[in-house]
Design a protein around this motif. Structure first.
Motif, PDB file in Angstrom:
ATOM      1  N   ILE A 137       0.868  -1.171   0.000  1.00 34.37           N
ATOM      2  CA  ILE A 137       0.000   0.000   0.000  1.00 34.37           C
ATOM      3  C   ILE A 137       0.907   1.223   0.000  1.00 34.37           C
ATOM      4  CG2 ILE A 137      -1.822   1.245   1.202  1.00 34.37           C
ATOM      5  CD1 ILE A 137      -2.641  -1.480   2.424  1.00 34.37           C
ATOM      6  N   ASN A 138       1.012   1.873  -1.160  1.00 35.57           N
ATOM      7  CA  ASN A 138       1.906   3.016  -1.316  1.00 35.57           C
ATOM      8  C   ASN A 138       1.295   4.292  -0.755  1.00 35.57           C
ATOM      9  OD1 ASN A 138       3.651   1.306  -2.781  1.00 35.57           O
ATOM     10  ND2 ASN A 138       2.474   1.678  -4.629  1.00 35.57           N
ATOM     11  N   GLN A 139       0.057   4.508  -1.092  1.00 38.42           N
ATOM     12  CA  GLN A 139      -0.728   5.647  -0.612  1.00 38.42           C
ATOM     13  C   GLN A 139      -2.151   5.141  -0.447  1.00 38.42           C
ATOM     14  OE1 GLN A 139      -0.262   8.641  -3.624  1.00 38.42           O
ATOM     15  NE2 GLN A 139       1.840   9.094  -3.047  1.00 38.42           N
ATOM     16  N   GLN A 140      -3.016   5.987   0.035  1.00 39.58           N
ATOM     17  CA  GLN A 140      -4.387   5.570   0.280  1.00 39.58           C
ATOM     18  C   GLN A 140      -5.061   5.003  -0.968  1.00 39.58           C
ATOM     19  OE1 GLN A 140      -6.783   8.566   2.107  1.00 39.58           O
ATOM     20  NE2 GLN A 140      -8.556   7.244   2.319  1.00 39.58           N
ATOM     21  N   ASN A 141      -4.686   5.501  -2.135  1.00 37.43           N
ATOM     22  CA  ASN A 141      -5.338   5.053  -3.363  1.00 37.43           C
ATOM     23  C   ASN A 141      -4.359   4.475  -4.394  1.00 37.43           C
ATOM     24  OD1 ASN A 141      -4.067   7.420  -3.972  1.00 37.43           O
ATOM     25  ND2 ASN A 141      -5.741   8.292  -5.171  1.00 37.43           N
ATOM     26  N   GLY A 159      19.343  -7.664  -8.691  1.00 34.67           N
ATOM     27  CA  GLY A 159      19.483  -6.270  -9.109  1.00 34.67           C
ATOM     28  C   GLY A 159      18.644  -5.920 -10.320  1.00 34.67           C
ATOM     29  N   ASN A 160      17.718  -6.795 -10.707  1.00 33.97           N
ATOM     30  CA  ASN A 160      16.874  -6.559 -11.879  1.00 33.97           C
ATOM     31  C   ASN A 160      15.424  -6.327 -11.483  1.00 33.97           C
ATOM     32  OD1 ASN A 160      19.094  -7.178 -13.478  1.00 33.97           O
ATOM     33  ND2 ASN A 160      18.615  -9.344 -13.465  1.00 33.97           N
ATOM     34  N   PHE A 161      15.206  -5.658 -10.390  1.00 30.66           N
ATOM     35  CA  PHE A 161      13.858  -5.547  -9.843  1.00 30.66           C
ATOM     36  C   PHE A 161      12.938  -4.751 -10.765  1.00 30.66           C
ATOM     37  CE2 PHE A 161      10.914  -6.236  -6.641  1.00 30.66           C
ATOM     38  CZ  PHE A 161      10.176  -5.082  -6.416  1.00 30.66           C
ATOM     39  N   LEU A 162      11.852  -5.396 -11.180  1.00 32.50           N
ATOM     40  CA  LEU A 162      10.833  -4.743 -11.985  1.00 32.50           C
ATOM     41  C   LEU A 162       9.508  -4.825 -11.248  1.00 32.50           C
ATOM     42  CD1 LEU A 162      11.702  -6.333 -15.446  1.00 32.50           C
ATOM     43  CD2 LEU A 162      12.317  -4.059 -14.651  1.00 32.50           C
ATOM     44  N   VAL A 163       8.782  -3.737 -11.177  1.00 30.77           N
ATOM     45  CA  VAL A 163       7.469  -3.729 -10.548  1.00 30.77           C
ATOM     46  C   VAL A 163       6.485  -4.348 -11.527  1.00 30.77           C
ATOM     47  CG1 VAL A 163       5.620  -2.256  -9.678  1.00 30.77           C
ATOM     48  CG2 VAL A 163       7.998  -1.714  -9.162  1.00 30.77           C
ATOM     49  N   SER A 164       5.718  -5.329 -11.073  1.00 28.45           N
ATOM     50  CA  SER A 164       4.799  -5.981 -11.986  1.00 28.45           C
ATOM     51  C   SER A 164       3.542  -5.164 -12.244  1.00 28.45           C
ATOM     52  CB  SER A 164       4.450  -7.396 -11.493  1.00 28.45           C
ATOM     53  OG  SER A 164       4.087  -7.357 -10.135  1.00 28.45           O
ATOM     54  N   GLN A 165       2.947  -4.588 -11.218  1.00 34.91           N
ATOM     55  CA  GLN A 165       1.735  -3.806 -11.424  1.00 34.91           C
ATOM     56  C   GLN A 165       1.646  -2.685 -10.398  1.00 34.91           C
ATOM     57  OE1 GLN A 165      -2.112  -5.701 -11.628  1.00 34.91           O
ATOM     58  NE2 GLN A 165      -1.152  -7.656 -12.127  1.00 34.91           N
ATOM     59  N   VAL A 166       1.210  -1.544 -10.833  1.00 35.97           N
ATOM     60  CA  VAL A 166       0.853  -0.463  -9.929  1.00 35.97           C
ATOM     61  C   VAL A 166      -0.597  -0.137 -10.254  1.00 35.97           C
ATOM     62  CG1 VAL A 166       1.241   1.936  -9.236  1.00 35.97           C
ATOM     63  CG2 VAL A 166       3.180   0.471  -9.791  1.00 35.97           C
ATOM     64  N   ARG A 167      -1.448  -0.179  -9.240  1.00 40.23           N
ATOM     65  CA  ARG A 167      -2.865   0.119  -9.441  1.00 40.23           C
ATOM     66  C   ARG A 167      -3.249   1.337  -8.621  1.00 40.23           C
ATOM     67  NH1 ARG A 167      -5.973  -5.723  -9.439  1.00 40.23           N
ATOM     68  NH2 ARG A 167      -4.580  -6.717 -10.922  1.00 40.23           N
ATOM     69  N   GLN A 168      -4.151   2.099  -9.204  1.00 39.23           N
ATOM     70  CA  GLN A 168      -4.629   3.289  -8.510  1.00 39.23           C
ATOM     71  C   GLN A 168      -6.141   3.330  -8.560  1.00 39.23           C
ATOM     72  OE1 GLN A 168      -2.589   6.569 -10.371  1.00 39.23           O
ATOM     73  NE2 GLN A 168      -0.853   6.340  -8.990  1.00 39.23           N
ATOM     74  N   PHE A 169      -6.705   3.875  -7.516  1.00 38.55           N
ATOM     75  CA  PHE A 169      -8.152   4.053  -7.408  1.00 38.55           C
ATOM     76  C   PHE A 169      -8.410   5.537  -7.296  1.00 38.55           C
ATOM     77  CE2 PHE A 169     -11.991   4.401  -4.785  1.00 38.55           C
ATOM     78  CZ  PHE A 169     -12.873   3.682  -5.569  1.00 38.55           C
ATOM     79  N   SER A 170      -9.258   6.039  -8.160  1.00 37.52           N
ATOM     80  CA  SER A 170      -9.509   7.481  -8.113  1.00 37.52           C
ATOM     81  C   SER A 170     -10.919   7.798  -7.666  1.00 37.52           C
ATOM     82  CB  SER A 170      -9.246   8.133  -9.454  1.00 37.52           C
ATOM     83  OG  SER A 170      -9.789   7.407 -10.510  1.00 37.52           O
TER      84      SER A 170
END
Length: 170
Positions: A137-141, A159-170
């Motif tokens: 949980i990065n931020q509230q949304n 050392g090859n870290f890739l973020v798979s998904q970032v989701r946001q709720f608006s």
């Protein structure tokens, strides 16, 4: 319908009364009398109630981590929380790192190190994670989702870290 047990240490999931909040549906709540006994209640839930899913609030000690790993190895699905800002925090936190498989130093042969293009001494994940998915949980949304924890951990350690998904709720 699955058999769900909620380990509710601080009454944050099912409410603070003797009657659980209606939001947990037919799940069974097991309250923890003293926080230092949470790991025992976690194991008791598996041994005595045969759940398919256990929801655990606040995994924070080595004993709770060990209990979570034991539960996962018995084939029970875990849903749990722990404090940290991101997956990297779990990897670098020795008491909690076993939740994501644990970390160990490995010494490679000269040929293997050359083949991988790395140093001879590297960090590797030592076991399967207790959780299949991690949601930060990065931020509230805003959330970062690691759908395959073992791959995310392995990539990070290389050392090859890739973020798979970032989701946001608006």
């Amino acid at each position: 319908e699955k058999r769900v047990i909620i380990i509710d240490t601080s009454n944050e999931i099912a409410g603070d009364s003797d009657i659980p909040h209606s939001g947990i549906g037919r799940a069974r709540r097991m309250q923890v009398a003293k926080t230092e006994l949470q790991h025992q209640v976690m194991i008791e839930a598996v041994e005595n109630h045969m759940p398919e899913v256990i929801i655990i609030d606040e995994i924070g000690t080595e004993l709770e981590v060990l209990a979570a790993r034991t539960i996962a190895e018995k084939g029970v699905q875990l849903v749990g929380t722990t404090h940290g800002n991101c997956l990297e925090n779990l990897i670098k936190n020795p008491p909690l790192s076993d939740l994501i498989g644990g970390i160990q130093y490995v010494t490679l042969s000269d040929d293997e190190a050359k083949r991988r293009g790395t140093q001879k001494s590297i960090l590797e994940r030592k076991a399967y994670p207790a959780f299949e998915i991690i949601i930060e949980i990065n931020q509230q949304n805003s959330w970062t989702i690691h759908e395959e924890v073992q791959n995310s951990v392995d990539l990070f350690l290389r050392g090859n870290f890739l973020v798979s998904q970032v989701r946001q709720f608006s």
